[in-house]
Design a protein around this motif. Structure first.
Motif, mmCIF file in Angstrom:
data_model
loop_
_atom_site.group_PDB
_atom_site.id
_atom_site.type_symbol
_atom_site.label_atom_id
_atom_site.label_comp_id
_atom_site.label_asym_id
_atom_site.label_seq_id
_atom_site.Cartn_x
_atom_site.Cartn_y
_atom_site.Cartn_z
ATOM 1 N N ALA A 122 -0.108 -9.111 14.060
ATOM 2 C CA ALA A 122 1.096 -8.518 14.652
ATOM 3 C C ALA A 122 2.351 -9.112 14.030
ATOM 4 C CB ALA A 122 1.095 -8.742 16.164
ATOM 5 N N GLY A 123 2.365 -10.443 13.853
ATOM 6 C CA GLY A 123 3.524 -11.085 13.227
ATOM 7 C C GLY A 123 3.760 -10.575 11.821
ATOM 8 N N LEU A 124 2.686 -10.409 11.048
ATOM 9 C CA LEU A 124 2.826 -9.878 9.686
ATOM 10 C C LEU A 124 3.367 -8.462 9.696
ATOM 11 C CD1 LEU A 124 -0.422 -11.271 8.018
ATOM 12 C CD2 LEU A 124 1.935 -11.821 7.372
ATOM 13 N N ALA A 125 2.883 -7.652 10.634
ATOM 14 C CA ALA A 125 3.387 -6.277 10.725
ATOM 15 C C ALA A 125 4.892 -6.260 10.956
ATOM 16 C CB ALA A 125 2.667 -5.532 11.848
ATOM 17 N N HIS A 126 5.374 -7.101 11.850
ATOM 18 C CA HIS A 126 6.805 -7.116 12.157
ATOM 19 C C HIS A 126 7.613 -7.718 11.006
ATOM 20 C CE1 HIS A 126 6.087 -5.469 16.040
ATOM 21 N NE2 HIS A 126 5.347 -6.501 16.413
ATOM 22 N N LYS A 127 7.045 -8.710 10.325
ATOM 23 C CA LYS A 127 7.743 -9.256 9.163
ATOM 24 C C LYS A 127 7.869 -8.192 8.078
ATOM 25 C CE LYS A 127 7.647 -12.898 5.652
ATOM 26 N NZ LYS A 127 6.949 -14.065 5.075
ATOM 27 N N TRP A 128 6.797 -7.448 7.823
ATOM 28 C CA TRP A 128 6.820 -6.407 6.792
ATOM 29 C C TRP A 128 7.834 -5.329 7.132
ATOM 30 C CZ3 TRP A 128 3.777 -9.495 4.312
ATOM 31 C CH2 TRP A 128 3.326 -9.170 3.033
ATOM 32 N N ASN A 129 7.846 -4.880 8.396
ATOM 33 C CA ASN A 129 8.758 -3.814 8.795
ATOM 34 C C ASN A 129 10.211 -4.264 8.707
ATOM 35 O OD1 ASN A 129 6.590 -2.110 9.285
ATOM 36 N ND2 ASN A 129 6.475 -2.630 11.465
ATOM 37 N N TRP A 130 10.464 -5.509 9.124
ATOM 38 C CA TRP A 130 11.829 -6.048 9.017
ATOM 39 C C TRP A 130 12.254 -6.111 7.554
ATOM 40 C CZ3 TRP A 130 13.081 -10.586 6.407
ATOM 41 C CH2 TRP A 130 14.405 -11.033 6.546
ATOM 42 N N ARG A 131 11.365 -6.599 6.688
ATOM 43 C CA ARG A 131 11.705 -6.743 5.270
ATOM 44 C C ARG A 131 11.961 -5.387 4.619
ATOM 45 N NH1 ARG A 131 7.567 -10.069 1.756
ATOM 46 N NH2 ARG A 131 6.394 -8.133 1.879
ATOM 47 N N LYS A 132 11.125 -4.395 4.907
ATOM 48 C CA LYS A 132 11.323 -3.061 4.330
ATOM 49 C C LYS A 132 12.652 -2.468 4.777
ATOM 50 C CE LYS A 132 7.503 -2.561 1.960
ATOM 51 N NZ LYS A 132 7.511 -2.384 0.487
ATOM 52 N N ALA A 133 12.980 -2.654 6.045
ATOM 53 C CA ALA A 133 14.247 -2.128 6.545
ATOM 54 C C ALA A 133 15.427 -2.820 5.872
ATOM 55 C CB ALA A 133 14.331 -2.305 8.060
ATOM 56 N N ARG A 134 15.328 -4.122 5.652
ATOM 57 C CA ARG A 134 16.405 -4.867 4.995
ATOM 58 C C ARG A 134 16.539 -4.435 3.532
ATOM 59 N NH1 ARG A 134 19.941 -8.095 7.808
ATOM 60 N NH2 ARG A 134 19.875 -9.728 6.216
ATOM 61 N N ASN A 281 1.858 2.679 17.624
ATOM 62 C CA ASN A 281 1.363 3.833 16.868
ATOM 63 C C ASN A 281 0.943 3.351 15.490
ATOM 64 O OD1 ASN A 281 3.707 3.955 15.016
ATOM 65 N ND2 ASN A 281 4.826 4.597 16.850
ATOM 66 N N ASP A 282 0.406 4.267 14.707
ATOM 67 C CA ASP A 282 -0.159 3.870 13.413
ATOM 68 C C ASP A 282 0.885 3.539 12.373
ATOM 69 O OD1 ASP A 282 0.648 6.551 13.330
ATOM 70 O OD2 ASP A 282 -0.812 7.050 11.783
ATOM 71 N N LYS A 283 2.161 3.767 12.667
ATOM 72 C CA LYS A 283 3.219 3.470 11.693
ATOM 73 C C LYS A 283 3.689 2.019 11.778
ATOM 74 C CE LYS A 283 3.554 7.680 10.034
ATOM 75 N NZ LYS A 283 2.434 8.310 10.793
ATOM 76 N N VAL A 284 3.414 1.342 12.897
ATOM 77 C CA VAL A 284 3.911 -0.027 13.080
ATOM 78 C C VAL A 284 3.219 -0.986 12.113
ATOM 79 C CG1 VAL A 284 4.223 -1.926 14.711
ATOM 80 C CG2 VAL A 284 4.448 0.441 15.495
ATOM 81 N N PHE A 285 1.918 -0.795 11.917
ATOM 82 C CA PHE A 285 1.199 -1.645 10.970
ATOM 83 C C PHE A 285 1.343 -1.034 9.588
ATOM 84 C CE2 PHE A 285 -2.500 -3.669 8.947
ATOM 85 C CZ PHE A 285 -2.314 -4.976 9.365
ATOM 86 N N HIS A 286 2.168 -1.645 8.750
ATOM 87 C CA HIS A 286 2.563 -1.049 7.473
ATOM 88 C C HIS A 286 1.364 -0.855 6.554
ATOM 89 C CE1 HIS A 286 4.815 -0.368 3.758
ATOM 90 N NE2 HIS A 286 5.852 -0.100 4.542
ATOM 91 N N GLU A 287 1.348 0.262 5.856
ATOM 92 C CA GLU A 287 0.217 0.596 4.977
ATOM 93 C C GLU A 287 0.010 -0.440 3.872
ATOM 94 O OE1 GLU A 287 2.794 3.682 2.142
ATOM 95 O OE2 GLU A 287 1.150 4.410 3.398
ATOM 96 N N ASP A 288 1.045 -1.194 3.522
ATOM 97 C CA ASP A 288 0.882 -2.246 2.506
ATOM 98 C C ASP A 288 -0.078 -3.351 2.964
ATOM 99 O OD1 ASP A 288 2.625 -0.924 0.908
ATOM 100 O OD2 ASP A 288 4.275 -2.348 1.095
ATOM 101 N N LEU A 289 -0.294 -3.456 4.281
ATOM 102 C CA LEU A 289 -1.143 -4.502 4.815
ATOM 103 C C LEU A 289 -2.610 -4.073 4.929
ATOM 104 C CD1 LEU A 289 1.255 -5.776 7.634
ATOM 105 C CD2 LEU A 289 0.754 -6.911 5.467
ATOM 106 N N ILE A 290 -2.885 -2.842 4.553
ATOM 107 C CA ILE A 290 -4.255 -2.325 4.593
ATOM 108 C C ILE A 290 -4.833 -2.344 3.180
ATOM 109 C CG2 ILE A 290 -5.734 -0.371 5.187
ATOM 110 C CD1 ILE A 290 -3.537 0.542 7.124
#
Length: 456
Positions: A122-134, A281-290
């Motif tokens: 979960a932490g990685l998902a939020h870090k990835w989403n924050w970084r992509k948005a930045r 939803n399935d968008k929260v876990f970024h596809e880069d992490l799969i």
């Protein structure tokens, strides 16, 4: 019979020297190996009496058959064991609905080895989403931080160190051992990847102030434009709140809640180790992490930190859901909570204790001794250990280190008669200590502020 002939006795199985620093040169018979292994753990605590732990210690013969049937299967090998994967995904959907995920969302999540792995995903998902948005906004991505309360489990500190996220830990204070909105303005900023709030915290069993934190983050976004998600660490509360408090808004009903973890091996009623992480939803876990692998057979996705592991815990969780159903979980949790409330009242009536968790939401009794006694919480823990009980005694986190806690985790296998025995043993321990005095000292704790750079 020859004088040299000797009949092997059962006691021979125990009388083999076990090397301290190398593998034995020769093997032994299976039964002998079994006895040798079991003999080494005779002095360990009985799991059923270890009330410092949230982990399940009860099992049925039928569930053990489920384990036996599935423990040689590699959970991650979806090509060879597609039904285990289908069962896991079915339970992901069940948990998404149990935690009130949006009906129009595509559920996404996975089984993990305990909540620690779930929290890190979960932490990685939020870090990835924050970084992509930045990155999309052309802003600096080098200083992510995560905001938690001082009451979080150690896994979140591991996550922040392992994955280079700045810890923003809101200190506790005496009398308030949970995260509220009170000091968030000192810790939250545009680099905050998420705020972690806890459902059923380790120290006192209490919940953080979900709605107050959520409202503060709404107001913060209106002022700054920064939208910060919430992660709910429901390692202990995730399998209690839905069954006992259906109207309580702690889960995906709060729009900022983007991910939830829970421990199947706690009140999910599965032996260790099993955790779950479920995303809104399935968008929260970024596809880069799969990642996709094909060397076990057909191509298959993998999004967990661990790879090969046996499928038994996943199958066991499925057994528990089918065996008990919603009503079974509700009845078990209600009875367990009632036992915890009974124990709480009994110990408070003894005159030795003050309660720490003002709200008794999960079956945890958190106590501190009244002032002026000639013994401490560590003395009580040590004394009841003579009766076989294991109770946690510890100092609270900063800035409440002056308070010691004695915590009792009431689990479903304990009935009311056992509660009477436990209460009598705790009160008898206090009476003995009051007469004779205590001499236990707190354990020397590692100074986490002094970490060698070579070990960072």
């Amino acid at each position: 019979m020859s004088a040299k002939t000797r009949i092997e006795t059962p006691f021979d199985r125990y009388n083999h020297d076990i090397p301290a620093d190398h593998i034995p040169e020769n093997g032994v018979e299976p039964r002998t190996a079994l006895e040798m292994v079991n003999a080494e753990s005779w002095t360990d605590a009985q799991p059923a009496m270890n009330l410092s732990s949230f982990v399940t210690t009860f099992t049925e013969p039928e569930s053990q058959e489920v384990v036996h049937h599935n423990y040689l299967k590699n959970y991650v090998d979806h090509d060879m064991y597609p039904r285990i994967f289908a069962i896991e995904q079915r339970m992901v959907r069940w948990l998404h609905k149990l935690w009130n995920g949006p009906a129009d969302a595509i559920p996404y999540g996975t089984a993990t080895i305990g909540s620690s792995e779930a929290c890190m995903l979960a932490g990685l998902a939020h870090k990835w989403n924050w970084r992509k948005a930045r990155e999309n906004a052309g802003k600096d991505t080098s200083k992510p931080n995560l905001v938690t309360g001082g009451n979080v489990q150690i896994v979140w500190k591991k996550f922040m160190r392992y994955f280079d996220v700045e810890p923003r830990i809101v200190p506790l204070k005496v009398g308030n051992y949970r995260l509220t909105a009170e000091r968030l303005e000192e810790f939250v900023d545009e680099n905050t990847i998420a705020v972690v709030a806890i459902a059923g915290q380790t120290f006192t069993g209490e919940d953080d102030d979900f709605e107050g934190i959520h409202q503060w983050l709404d107001d913060y976004e209106k002022k700054t434009g920064h939208s910060i998600p919430l992660h709910i660490d429901a390692a202990s509360g995730g399998f209690i709140n839905p069954f006992l408090y259906p109207d309580y808004k702690w889960d995906f009903r709060l729009p900022r809640v983007q991910s939830i973890n829970a421990s199947g091996h706690k009140y999910g009623l599965v032996p260790p180790g099993l955790g779950w992480v479920i995303f809104r939803n399935d968008k929260v876990f970024h596809e880069d992490l799969i990642f996709y692998v094909n060397y076990l057979g057909g191509e298959m996705p993998t999004s967990t930190l661990n790879f090969s592991r046996n499928a038994a815990p996943v199958a066991y969780q499925y057994y528990a859901f089918l065996r008990l159903g919603f009503s079974g979980y509700r009845d078990i949790m209600q009875r367990t909570l009632e036992n915890a409330n009974w124990l709480r009242k009994k110990l408070l009536a003894s005159g030795y204790f003050e309660i720490m968790n003002k709200t008794q939401r999960i079956p945890v009794v958190a106590l501190t001794l009244k002032q002026g006694l000639n013994f401490n919480e560590y003395d009580v823990s040590a004394k009841v250990r003579e009766r076989g009980w294991v109770l946690s005694a510890y100092a609270m986190p900063p800035d409440a280190e002056s308070v010691n806690s004695l915590r009792i985790v009431v689990r479903p296998h304990l009935n009311r008669d056992t509660m009477h025995l436990l209460a009598e043993d705790i009160i008898s321990a206090c009476q003995w200590l009051q007469k004779h005095g205590g001499n236990e000292t707190p354990p020397k704790l590692h100074d986490h502020t002094k970490v060698s750079p070579s070990k960072c």
